[in-house]
Design a protein around this motif. Structure first.
Motif, PDB file in Angstrom:
ATOM      1  N   VAL A 258      -1.256 -24.651 -10.438  1.00  0.00           N
ATOM      2  CA  VAL A 258      -2.624 -24.656 -10.969  1.00  0.00           C
ATOM      3  C   VAL A 258      -2.744 -23.704 -12.155  1.00  0.00           C
ATOM      4  O   VAL A 258      -3.363 -24.044 -13.178  1.00  0.00           O
ATOM      5  N   GLU A 259      -2.155 -22.523 -12.046  1.00  0.00           N
ATOM      6  CA  GLU A 259      -2.216 -21.562 -13.150  1.00  0.00           C
ATOM      7  C   GLU A 259      -1.450 -22.088 -14.367  1.00  0.00           C
ATOM      8  O   GLU A 259      -1.864 -21.872 -15.513  1.00  0.00           O
ATOM      9  N   THR A 260      -0.364 -22.808 -14.137  1.00  0.00           N
ATOM     10  CA  THR A 260       0.402 -23.368 -15.247  1.00  0.00           C
ATOM     11  C   THR A 260      -0.407 -24.406 -16.007  1.00  0.00           C
ATOM     12  O   THR A 260      -0.428 -24.414 -17.240  1.00  0.00           O
ATOM     13  N   ARG A 261      -1.079 -25.286 -15.267  1.00  0.00           N
ATOM     14  CA  ARG A 261      -1.899 -26.305 -15.927  1.00  0.00           C
ATOM     15  C   ARG A 261      -3.040 -25.673 -16.721  1.00  0.00           C
ATOM     16  O   ARG A 261      -3.340 -26.082 -17.840  1.00  0.00           O
ATOM     17  N   PHE A 262      -3.675 -24.641 -16.148  1.00  0.00           N
ATOM     18  CA  PHE A 262      -4.751 -23.940 -16.842  1.00  0.00           C
ATOM     19  C   PHE A 262      -4.209 -23.255 -18.097  1.00  0.00           C
ATOM     20  O   PHE A 262      -4.820 -23.313 -19.172  1.00  0.00           O
ATOM     21  N   LEU A 263      -3.064 -22.605 -17.969  1.00  0.00           N
ATOM     22  CA  LEU A 263      -2.465 -21.926 -19.115  1.00  0.00           C
ATOM     23  C   LEU A 263      -2.143 -22.909 -20.230  1.00  0.00           C
ATOM     24  O   LEU A 263      -2.361 -22.618 -21.412  1.00  0.00           O
ATOM     25  N   CYS A 264      -1.632 -24.078 -19.864  1.00  0.00           N
ATOM     26  CA  CYS A 264      -1.293 -25.074 -20.880  1.00  0.00           C
ATOM     27  C   CYS A 264      -2.526 -25.535 -21.649  1.00  0.00           C
ATOM     28  O   CYS A 264      -2.450 -25.807 -22.854  1.00  0.00           O
ATOM     29  N   GLU A 265      -3.675 -25.633 -20.972  1.00  0.00           N
ATOM     30  CA  GLU A 265      -4.917 -25.969 -21.666  1.00  0.00           C
ATOM     31  C   GLU A 265      -5.235 -24.910 -22.717  1.00  0.00           C
ATOM     32  O   GLU A 265      -5.634 -25.224 -23.850  1.00  0.00           O
ATOM     33  N   CYS A 266      -5.075 -23.649 -22.355  1.00  0.00           N
ATOM     34  CA  CYS A 266      -5.343 -22.554 -23.292  1.00  0.00           C
ATOM     35  C   CYS A 266      -4.347 -22.567 -24.446  1.00  0.00           C
ATOM     36  O   CYS A 266      -4.713 -22.369 -25.612  1.00  0.00           O
ATOM     37  N   LEU A 267      -3.078 -22.803 -24.141  1.00  0.00           N
ATOM     38  CA  LEU A 267      -2.056 -22.832 -25.175  1.00  0.00           C
ATOM     39  C   LEU A 267      -2.226 -24.034 -26.096  1.00  0.00           C
ATOM     40  O   LEU A 267      -1.878 -23.968 -27.285  1.00  0.00           O
ATOM     41  N   ASP A 268      -2.751 -25.135 -25.563  1.00  0.00           N
ATOM     42  CA  ASP A 268      -3.072 -26.287 -26.412  1.00  0.00           C
ATOM     43  C   ASP A 268      -4.063 -25.878 -27.504  1.00  0.00           C
ATOM     44  O   ASP A 268      -3.916 -26.255 -28.671  1.00  0.00           O
ATOM     45  N   ASP A 269      -5.085 -25.107 -27.112  1.00  0.00           N
ATOM     46  CA  ASP A 269      -6.080 -24.649 -28.075  1.00  0.00           C
ATOM     47  C   ASP A 269      -5.466 -23.721 -29.113  1.00  0.00           C
ATOM     48  O   ASP A 269      -5.776 -23.809 -30.307  1.00  0.00           O
ATOM     49  N   VAL A 270      -4.605 -22.816 -28.662  1.00  0.00           N
ATOM     50  CA  VAL A 270      -3.926 -21.918 -29.599  1.00  0.00           C
ATOM     51  C   VAL A 270      -3.072 -22.725 -30.571  1.00  0.00           C
ATOM     52  O   VAL A 270      -3.055 -22.456 -31.779  1.00  0.00           O
ATOM     53  N   GLY A 271      -2.396 -23.744 -30.070  1.00  0.00           N
ATOM     54  CA  GLY A 271      -1.553 -24.573 -30.915  1.00  0.00           C
ATOM     55  C   GLY A 271      -2.332 -25.387 -31.929  1.00  0.00           C
ATOM     56  O   GLY A 271      -1.800 -25.763 -32.982  1.00  0.00           O
ATOM     57  N   ARG A 272      -3.608 -25.672 -31.627  1.00  0.00           N
ATOM     58  CA  ARG A 272      -4.433 -26.454 -32.555  1.00  0.00           C
ATOM     59  C   ARG A 272      -5.106 -25.596 -33.624  1.00  0.00           C
ATOM     60  O   ARG A 272      -5.581 -26.130 -34.632  1.00  0.00           O
ATOM     61  N   LEU A 273      -5.187 -24.299 -33.436  1.00  0.00           N
ATOM     62  CA  LEU A 273      -5.900 -23.432 -34.373  1.00  0.00           C
ATOM     63  C   LEU A 273      -5.420 -23.551 -35.819  1.00  0.00           C
ATOM     64  O   LEU A 273      -6.236 -23.603 -36.745  1.00  0.00           O
ATOM     65  N   PRO A 274      -4.109 -23.605 -36.072  1.00  0.00           N
ATOM     66  CA  PRO A 274      -3.671 -23.701 -37.471  1.00  0.00           C
ATOM     67  C   PRO A 274      -4.149 -24.967 -38.173  1.00  0.00           C
ATOM     68  O   PRO A 274      -4.227 -24.997 -39.409  1.00  0.00           O
ATOM     69  N   PHE A 275      -4.482 -26.007 -37.427  1.00  0.00           N
ATOM     70  CA  PHE A 275      -4.925 -27.257 -38.026  1.00  0.00           C
ATOM     71  C   PHE A 275      -6.432 -27.279 -38.302  1.00  0.00           C
ATOM     72  O   PHE A 275      -6.931 -28.214 -38.911  1.00  0.00           O
ATOM     73  N   ASP A 276      -7.138 -26.261 -37.840  1.00  0.00           N
ATOM     74  CA  ASP A 276      -8.586 -26.178 -38.034  1.00  0.00           C
ATOM     75  C   ASP A 276      -8.868 -25.649 -39.437  1.00  0.00           C
ATOM     76  O   ASP A 276      -8.566 -24.500 -39.762  1.00  0.00           O
TER      77      ASP A 276
END
Length: 344
Positions: A258-276
């Protein structure tokens, strides 16, 4: 009969490919529900054109309400014994419906899950569920998060929460599994009849684009709040599934996944920041700082175990509160994505 529900919005370039793949299904008794969710492009006319040429196709025109609203409208109109979901920018293999129906009927299960092709930045990665995987393992691998690689019994299907912009698909699937259990039809994946049956073939083609989604500050805060809610709901579901035989090891396994899935959601957002393109560098670093300082995110960095190497590197950096390094790593990752895209 199988009812296939297709939410349609701004997909004029891919809709014909999607519909053609559904019309070419080996399964004969189908109804195809194209739900036009107030699409502002040429999709409404396209849907009507498909319907005039194929009696299996029905069109629902509605005001824009989001993908959950469109899927719910399709569920209300569907008349099939079974129901499937296909996104209008994706397509499916000719055996998609037939193989899933046979698997469900032969196993006596309540949900069928197949593998899929993940098309991203020019890559085509096959993702297959493993034979004998538990529900927790399927969740950890991301196979419970979406509705489109599954076959459901329509009478047991609930509705998608329309007040969420994140995790609504997972909540729909978990509620479906709870409904079967609550009706006295609980089935274990590891013995006898199964909660789900797995089709170890990639029958669905899922297309993902790096959109550089721009979010307001409020939406960013709401998204983290929603991610935390989804994490709580998932943990609650799996703890209830293990009730009666919940050992300390099992509890730790649930927590880690569960913590891994939650962390991946957060890391997805971090990974998208440069494209904003609407945020400056300092604003982006501020967003990373908020995540690094969040108690739940820090806990996930300690307990989570994502598989991709780039995510493990970001996890290490965020877990230590290294904001600037995390931003630099995310930026370098985005350059690699762009370079890969240009070479395709």
């Amino acid at each position: 009969m199988i009812s296939i529900i297709v939410p349609v919005y701004n997909s004029e370039k891919t809709l014909a490919r999607c519909v053609k793949s559904l019309q070419s299904q080996r399964e004969e008794e189908l109804e195809i529900l194209l739900v036009d969710d107030g699409s502002p492009d040429g999709c409404p006319a396209l849907c009507d054109s498909f319907s005039r040429k194929d009696p299996r196709i029905r069109v629902i025109h509605k005001e824009n309400g989001g993908v959950s609203s469109a899927r719910n409208a399709g569920l209300q109109a569907a008349i099939g014994t079974y129901v499937q979901f296909v996104d209008s920018d994706d397509y499916v293999e000719p055996d998609y419906c037939h193989a899933m129906r046979l698997a469900l009927e032969n196993s006596g299960s309540w949900m069928a899950i197949c593998g899929y092709h993940h098309h991203y930045v020019g890559d085509d990665v096959e993702k297959l569920p493993g034979s004998g995987q538990t529900l927790l393992e399927l969740y950890g691998k991301g196979f419970l998060n979406m509705p489109w690689n599954k076959l459901f019994l329509r009478e047991m299907a609930g509705s998608f929460p329309e007040d969420l912009s994140l995790g609504e698909d997972l909540l729909f699937n978990l509620q479906y599994l709870k409904t079967s259990r609550g009706a006295g039809k609980e089935k274990e994946i590891s013995g006898g009849k199964e909660a789900v049956t797995l089709v170890e073939r990639p029958l669905y083609h899922y297309f993902q684009e790096e959109t550089g989604q721009n979010l307001s500050d409020k939406k960013r805060q709401d998204k983290l709040k929603l991610a935390k809610r989804i994490r709580r709901e998932a943990e609650k579901f799996f703890l209830e599934e293990a009730a009666g035989h919940l050992t300390e090891d099992k509890k730790r396994d649930i927590q880690r996944v569960v913590e891994t899935r939650f962390l991946c959601e957060c890391l997805d957002d971090v990974g998208r920041l440069p494209f904003d393109r609407e945020m400056g560098g300092e604003q982006k670093r501020a967003e990373i700082r908020k995540l690094c300082q969040d108690t739940q995110v820090r806990r996930a960095c300690q307990l989570g175990a994502p598989e991709p190497l780039d995510y493990r590197i970001l996890q290490w950096s965020m877990g230590r509160g290294l904001v600037r390094l995390t931003w630099c790593l995310s930026f370098l990752r985005s350059l690699a994505v762009c370079l890969k895209r240009r070479t395709r």
